[in-house]
Motif scaffolding. Structure first.
Motif, PDB file in Angstrom:
ATOM      1  N   MET A  78       0.843  -1.202   0.000  1.00 50.03           N
ATOM      2  CA  MET A  78       0.000   0.000   0.000  1.00 50.03           C
ATOM      3  C   MET A  78       0.874   1.247   0.000  1.00 50.03           C
ATOM      4  SD  MET A  78      -3.205  -1.101   0.164  1.00 50.03           S
ATOM      5  CE  MET A  78      -4.256   0.063   0.994  1.00 50.03           C
ATOM      6  N   ALA A  79       0.396   2.311  -0.625  1.00 53.40           N
ATOM      7  CA  ALA A  79       1.159   3.549  -0.681  1.00 53.40           C
ATOM      8  C   ALA A  79       1.260   4.186   0.698  1.00 53.40           C
ATOM      9  CB  ALA A  79       0.498   4.535  -1.652  1.00 53.40           C
ATOM     10  N   THR A  80       2.359   4.901   0.912  1.00 54.16           N
ATOM     11  CA  THR A  80       2.524   5.603   2.181  1.00 54.16           C
ATOM     12  C   THR A  80       1.488   6.706   2.322  1.00 54.16           C
ATOM     13  OG1 THR A  80       4.033   6.998   3.448  1.00 54.16           O
ATOM     14  CG2 THR A  80       4.206   7.130   1.078  1.00 54.16           C
ATOM     15  N   LYS A  81       1.122   6.990   3.580  1.00 55.37           N
ATOM     16  CA  LYS A  81       0.129   8.033   3.845  1.00 55.37           C
ATOM     17  C   LYS A  81       0.666   9.401   3.464  1.00 55.37           C
ATOM     18  CE  LYS A  81      -3.082   5.377   5.661  1.00 55.37           C
ATOM     19  NZ  LYS A  81      -4.412   5.224   5.047  1.00 55.37           N
ATOM     20  N   ASP A  82       2.002   9.569   3.598  1.00 55.58           N
ATOM     21  CA  ASP A  82       2.632  10.841   3.280  1.00 55.58           C
ATOM     22  C   ASP A  82       3.089  10.816   1.836  1.00 55.58           C
ATOM     23  OD1 ASP A  82       3.951  13.201   3.154  1.00 55.58           O
ATOM     24  OD2 ASP A  82       5.372  12.775   4.767  1.00 55.58           O
ATOM     25  N   ASP A  83       2.390  11.540   0.946  1.00 60.03           N
ATOM     26  CA  ASP A  83       2.768  11.504  -0.459  1.00 60.03           C
ATOM     27  C   ASP A  83       3.908  12.453  -0.768  1.00 60.03           C
ATOM     28  OD1 ASP A  83       1.569  13.956  -0.356  1.00 60.03           O
ATOM     29  OD2 ASP A  83      -0.026  13.498  -1.784  1.00 60.03           O
ATOM     30  N   ASN A  84       4.552  13.002   0.282  1.00 56.00           N
ATOM     31  CA  ASN A  84       5.753  13.806   0.094  1.00 56.00           C
ATOM     32  C   ASN A  84       7.012  12.959   0.240  1.00 56.00           C
ATOM     33  OD1 ASN A  84       4.306  16.187  -0.322  1.00 56.00           O
ATOM     34  ND2 ASN A  84       4.307  16.696   1.854  1.00 56.00           N
ATOM     35  N   GLU A  85       6.832  11.642   0.316  1.00 53.52           N
ATOM     36  CA  GLU A  85       7.948  10.719   0.453  1.00 53.52           C
ATOM     37  C   GLU A  85       8.022   9.792  -0.753  1.00 53.52           C
ATOM     38  OE1 GLU A  85       7.453   8.535   4.028  1.00 53.52           O
ATOM     39  OE2 GLU A  85       7.615  10.274   5.346  1.00 53.52           O
ATOM     40  N   VAL A  86       9.212   9.255  -0.975  1.00 48.93           N
ATOM     41  CA  VAL A  86       9.380   8.218  -1.994  1.00 48.93           C
ATOM     42  C   VAL A  86       8.853   6.915  -1.415  1.00 48.93           C
ATOM     43  CG1 VAL A  86      11.026   6.886  -3.362  1.00 48.93           C
ATOM     44  CG2 VAL A  86      11.409   9.338  -2.983  1.00 48.93           C
ATOM     45  N   ARG A  87       8.013   6.241  -2.160  1.00 52.85           N
ATOM     46  CA  ARG A  87       7.474   4.950  -1.709  1.00 52.85           C
ATOM     47  C   ARG A  87       8.353   3.836  -2.263  1.00 52.85           C
ATOM     48  NH1 ARG A  87       3.722   0.845  -3.261  1.00 52.85           N
ATOM     49  NH2 ARG A  87       3.437   1.784  -5.318  1.00 52.85           N
ATOM     50  N   LEU A  88       8.962   3.087  -1.394  1.00 52.46           N
ATOM     51  CA  LEU A  88       9.803   1.964  -1.795  1.00 52.46           C
ATOM     52  C   LEU A  88       9.046   0.670  -1.538  1.00 52.46           C
ATOM     53  CD1 LEU A  88      13.227   3.160  -0.319  1.00 52.46           C
ATOM     54  CD2 LEU A  88      12.415   3.345  -2.674  1.00 52.46           C
ATOM     55  N   SER A  89       8.535   0.086  -2.614  1.00 49.25           N
ATOM     56  CA  SER A  89       7.716  -1.119  -2.477  1.00 49.25           C
ATOM     57  C   SER A  89       7.510  -1.752  -3.841  1.00 49.25           C
ATOM     58  CB  SER A  89       6.357  -0.762  -1.865  1.00 49.25           C
ATOM     59  OG  SER A  89       5.499  -1.882  -1.844  1.00 49.25           O
ATOM     60  N   ASP A  90       7.289  -3.077  -3.832  1.00 53.19           N
ATOM     61  CA  ASP A  90       6.955  -3.782  -5.064  1.00 53.19           C
ATOM     62  C   ASP A  90       5.451  -3.918  -5.229  1.00 53.19           C
ATOM     63  OD1 ASP A  90       9.585  -4.147  -5.781  1.00 53.19           O
ATOM     64  OD2 ASP A  90       9.786  -6.045  -4.715  1.00 53.19           O
ATOM     65  N   SER A  91       4.688  -3.405  -4.279  1.00 54.39           N
ATOM     66  CA  SER A  91       3.227  -3.516  -4.351  1.00 54.39           C
ATOM     67  C   SER A  91       2.632  -2.347  -5.122  1.00 54.39           C
ATOM     68  CB  SER A  91       2.646  -3.561  -2.938  1.00 54.39           C
ATOM     69  OG  SER A  91       2.906  -2.344  -2.258  1.00 54.39           O
ATOM     70  N   LEU A  92       1.362  -2.461  -5.456  1.00 54.39           N
ATOM     71  CA  LEU A  92       0.662  -1.398  -6.154  1.00 54.39           C
ATOM     72  C   LEU A  92       0.391  -0.237  -5.211  1.00 54.39           C
ATOM     73  CD1 LEU A  92      -2.035  -3.500  -8.084  1.00 54.39           C
ATOM     74  CD2 LEU A  92       0.258  -2.872  -8.838  1.00 54.39           C
ATOM     75  N   SER A  93       0.150   0.931  -5.777  1.00 51.20           N
ATOM     76  CA  SER A  93      -0.178   2.085  -4.956  1.00 51.20           C
ATOM     77  C   SER A  93      -1.579   1.927  -4.384  1.00 51.20           C
ATOM     78  CB  SER A  93      -0.119   3.361  -5.794  1.00 51.20           C
ATOM     79  OG  SER A  93      -1.178   3.402  -6.737  1.00 51.20           O
ATOM     80  N   GLU A  94      -1.846   2.632  -3.304  1.00 56.59           N
ATOM     81  CA  GLU A  94      -3.166   2.583  -2.679  1.00 56.59           C
ATOM     82  C   GLU A  94      -4.238   3.043  -3.661  1.00 56.59           C
ATOM     83  OE1 GLU A  94      -5.520   4.465   1.212  1.00 56.59           O
ATOM     84  OE2 GLU A  94      -3.351   4.727   0.972  1.00 56.59           O
ATOM     85  N   GLY A  95      -3.917   4.087  -4.440  1.00 59.16           N
ATOM     86  CA  GLY A  95      -4.876   4.598  -5.408  1.00 59.16           C
ATOM     87  C   GLY A  95      -5.212   3.588  -6.488  1.00 59.16           C
ATOM     88  N   GLU A  96      -4.188   2.882  -6.982  1.00 57.82           N
ATOM     89  CA  GLU A  96      -4.423   1.881  -8.027  1.00 57.82           C
ATOM     90  C   GLU A  96      -5.212   0.694  -7.481  1.00 57.82           C
ATOM     91  OE1 GLU A  96      -1.939  -1.125 -11.006  1.00 57.82           O
ATOM     92  OE2 GLU A  96      -0.952   0.661 -10.197  1.00 57.82           O
ATOM     93  N   ILE A  97      -4.914   0.289  -6.256  1.00 53.41           N
ATOM     94  CA  ILE A  97      -5.634  -0.846  -5.647  1.00 53.41           C
ATOM     95  C   ILE A  97      -7.123  -0.535  -5.535  1.00 53.41           C
ATOM     96  CG2 ILE A  97      -5.954  -2.145  -3.518  1.00 53.41           C
ATOM     97  CD1 ILE A  97      -2.922  -1.993  -3.115  1.00 53.41           C
ATOM     98  N   LYS A  98      -7.433   0.654  -5.016  1.00 50.28           N
ATOM     99  CA  LYS A  98      -8.836   1.038  -4.853  1.00 50.28           C
ATOM    100  C   LYS A  98      -9.528   1.169  -6.196  1.00 50.28           C
ATOM    101  CE  LYS A  98      -8.362   3.455  -0.423  1.00 50.28           C
ATOM    102  NZ  LYS A  98      -8.471   4.764   0.288  1.00 50.28           N
ATOM    103  N   ALA A  99      -8.826   1.737  -7.175  1.00 48.43           N
ATOM    104  CA  ALA A  99      -9.416   1.939  -8.499  1.00 48.43           C
ATOM    105  C   ALA A  99      -9.702   0.610  -9.193  1.00 48.43           C
ATOM    106  CB  ALA A  99      -8.487   2.794  -9.361  1.00 48.43           C
ATOM    107  N   THR A 100      -8.782  -0.335  -9.114  1.00 44.09           N
ATOM    108  CA  THR A 100      -8.973  -1.620  -9.779  1.00 44.09           C
ATOM    109  C   THR A 100      -9.997  -2.484  -9.046  1.00 44.09           C
ATOM    110  OG1 THR A 100      -6.980  -2.432  -8.633  1.00 44.09           O
ATOM    111  CG2 THR A 100      -6.716  -1.671 -10.897  1.00 44.09           C
ATOM    112  N   GLN A 101     -10.100  -2.313  -7.736  1.00 47.93           N
ATOM    113  CA  GLN A 101     -11.152  -3.030  -7.003  1.00 47.93           C
ATOM    114  C   GLN A 101     -12.528  -2.574  -7.482  1.00 47.93           C
ATOM    115  OE1 GLN A 101     -10.211  -2.216  -2.894  1.00 47.93           O
ATOM    116  NE2 GLN A 101      -8.975  -4.075  -2.663  1.00 47.93           N
ATOM    117  N   LYS A 102     -12.660  -1.286  -7.690  1.00 43.97           N
ATOM    118  CA  LYS A 102     -13.919  -0.733  -8.196  1.00 43.97           C
ATOM    119  C   LYS A 102     -14.159  -1.190  -9.630  1.00 43.97           C
ATOM    120  CE  LYS A 102     -17.391   2.137  -7.424  1.00 43.97           C
ATOM    121  NZ  LYS A 102     -18.372   1.929  -6.347  1.00 43.97           N
ATOM    122  N   ARG A 103     -13.126  -1.199 -10.426  1.00 41.55           N
ATOM    123  CA  ARG A 103     -13.244  -1.618 -11.822  1.00 41.55           C
ATOM    124  C   ARG A 103     -13.579  -3.098 -11.924  1.00 41.55           C
ATOM    125  NH1 ARG A 103     -14.567  -0.103 -16.940  1.00 41.55           N
ATOM    126  NH2 ARG A 103     -13.469  -1.379 -18.471  1.00 41.55           N
TER     127      ARG A 103
END
Length: 441
Positions: A1-26
């Motif tokens: 999941m994406a970090t709560k602070d979008d002023n930071e670099v997110r280091l992860s192999d997972s999808l962003s929180e925004g993409e997860i929510k969007a694709t769940q809806k889709r």
């Protein structure tokens, strides 16, 4: 999941929180579409169906548009989870996502896009104003020129919205989730297009390298980060700029420079400037009638010689004539030195010398309206674009598709062996989409 602070670099192999929510809806939309097509699967086993659009400028844009329209006609479009593209296909995508319900309004949008392409609405004043504003940014490059003088002219639209503005069109579930891909030019030259680290992706929520697992918020694209924290906010990048970034597919710096020179050579013929404007501004009273504009063209000619390996003697002669009464100037001395050492330098060293000379001329003779401010900072090559192999990266297993469409050669389709036969029987998957693409073009 994406970090709560979008002023930071997110280091992860997972999808962003925004993409997860969007694709769940889709996924709800995809599930319903598959059910209507007679393909049954449960909520936890919905396939990721992906449409990949290839590069190819306006042709690729029209091809993708035709493909999407035919998928819509055959009731397949709602089964698509992701819409991904590079180069010309991204032009089509970014125009569509300006409409929050584009997949429902596609037939109307097709007519509007075709209508816009046939109307000449490119304004040189707007292009120059955009370049002047962009030149104030430390990241100013050929991409800015490409966007204002090529993409804007081809698409007949200058979209000043931002990619982050497309979040709503991506989160409602009405449309597929968009992914735009480009490559890191340096990595492409070092490692090649198949190297995972070459790829850089853009979504309405995040941008970053999938291979490195490093992402930042899309609204901070172009900003400076230090130790993973936002240090300096960059100038916001509008869609037209992004279209230039995604669409700068020419890998030859020589062809790029030729295009820029030819474009600049046409500017005075437009007769849209007053005597105070940039293309009539004098280098200095002691330099007679030679303008900064003419000097800019000579510098581009010299850089073309550096790239192509052609003889620069004539260009040096014309440049030295500029300083016929200023032999003690730094520019004159540097030009003499370049002329004497040219044969001993490689291409990279010659191009660096050209950039150094351009900066020296600007420092000595530049003025408020000096064209060289638009030329000097365009010495870097634009990003190059290839087919987005990273979009289905193994590092992002949630995106792995079981079905992948591509319009790279007209239209083709790839299916898993266990796909229901009713899906394969639809002739639209190859023949009809190709025919519609040809009709649209």
């Amino acid at each position: 999941m994406a970090t709560k602070d979008d002023n930071e670099v997110r280091l992860s192999d997972s999808l962003s929180e925004g993409e997860i929510k969007a694709t769940q809806k889709r996924r709800e939309k995809v599930l319903m579409c598959l059910k209507n097509l007679g393909i049954h699967c449960d909520q936890n086993n919905v396939p990721n169906i992906v449409v990949l659009g290839s590069g190819g400028g306006l042709r690729a844009m029209i091809a993708l548009l035709g493909t999407l329209v035919e998928l819509k006609k055959q009731n397949f479009l709602d089964a698509v989870m992701y819409l991904c593209g590079v180069s010309g296909s991204t032009w089509c995508m970014s125009l569509l996502y300006g409409d929050g319900k584009w997949s429902e309004n596609l037939m109307y949008l097709e007519k509007e896009l075709c209508k816009n392409l046939s109307n000449f609405s490119w304004h040189i004043r707007k292009a120059i104003k955009s370049l002047e504003e962009s030149s104030k940014d430390e990241h100013y490059s050929l991409t800015d020129f490409w966007a204002s003088c090529l993409v804007y002219q081809i698409l007949q639209q200058f979209d000043e919205n931002e990619l982050a503005d497309h979040r709503e069109a991506s989160e409602t579930g009405i449309n597929p989730y968009p992914i735009y891909a480009a490559v890191d030019k340096e990595k492409l030259n070092e490692e090649g297009g198949n190297f995972p680290g070459t790829w850089f992706e853009f979504t309405p929520h995040e941008v970053g390298y999938t291979a490195l697992g490093a992402f930042v918020s899309t609204k901070h694209f172009g900003s400076e980060f230090e130790n993973g924290k936002l240090k300096k906010r960059g100038k916001k990048k509008h869609i037209c700029y992004m279209q230039g970034l995604w669409g700068s597919a020419l890998g030859s710096i020589e062809e790029i420079l030729k295009f820029i020179r030819d474009s600049l050579a046409l500017f005075p013929q437009r007769r849209v400037y007053s005597n105070e404007d940039m293309f009539s501004h004098r280098l200095g009273s002691s330099l007679g009638n030679l303008t900064v504009y003419e000097a800019s063209l000579l510098l581009l000619d010299l850089q073309l010689c550096a790239v192509s390996g052609s003889d620069p003697t004539g260009v040096f002669k014309k440049l030295l004539n500029i300083w016929s009464d200023k032999e003690k100037s730094a520019s004159y001395q540097l030009c003499i030195e370049m002329c004497n050492t040219w044969a001993m330098k490689n291409k990279k060293e010659r191009m660096e010398s050209c950039a150094e000379l351009a900066k020296e001329i600007e420092k000595e003779f530049g003025g408020k309206y000096c064209t060289l401010m638009l030329i000097i900072k365009m010495m870097l090559s634009p990003s190059q674009v290839e087919i987005p192999t990273c979009i289905c990266s193994k590092k992002l297993p949630c995106r792995l598709p079981c079905i992948c469409f591509s319009n790279m050669t007209g239209f083709c389709a790839f299916f898993p062996l266990d796909l229901p036969q009713c899906f394969l029987e639809k002739k639209v998957l190859q023949k009809e989409c190709y025919h519609h693409t040809m009709k649209s073009s």
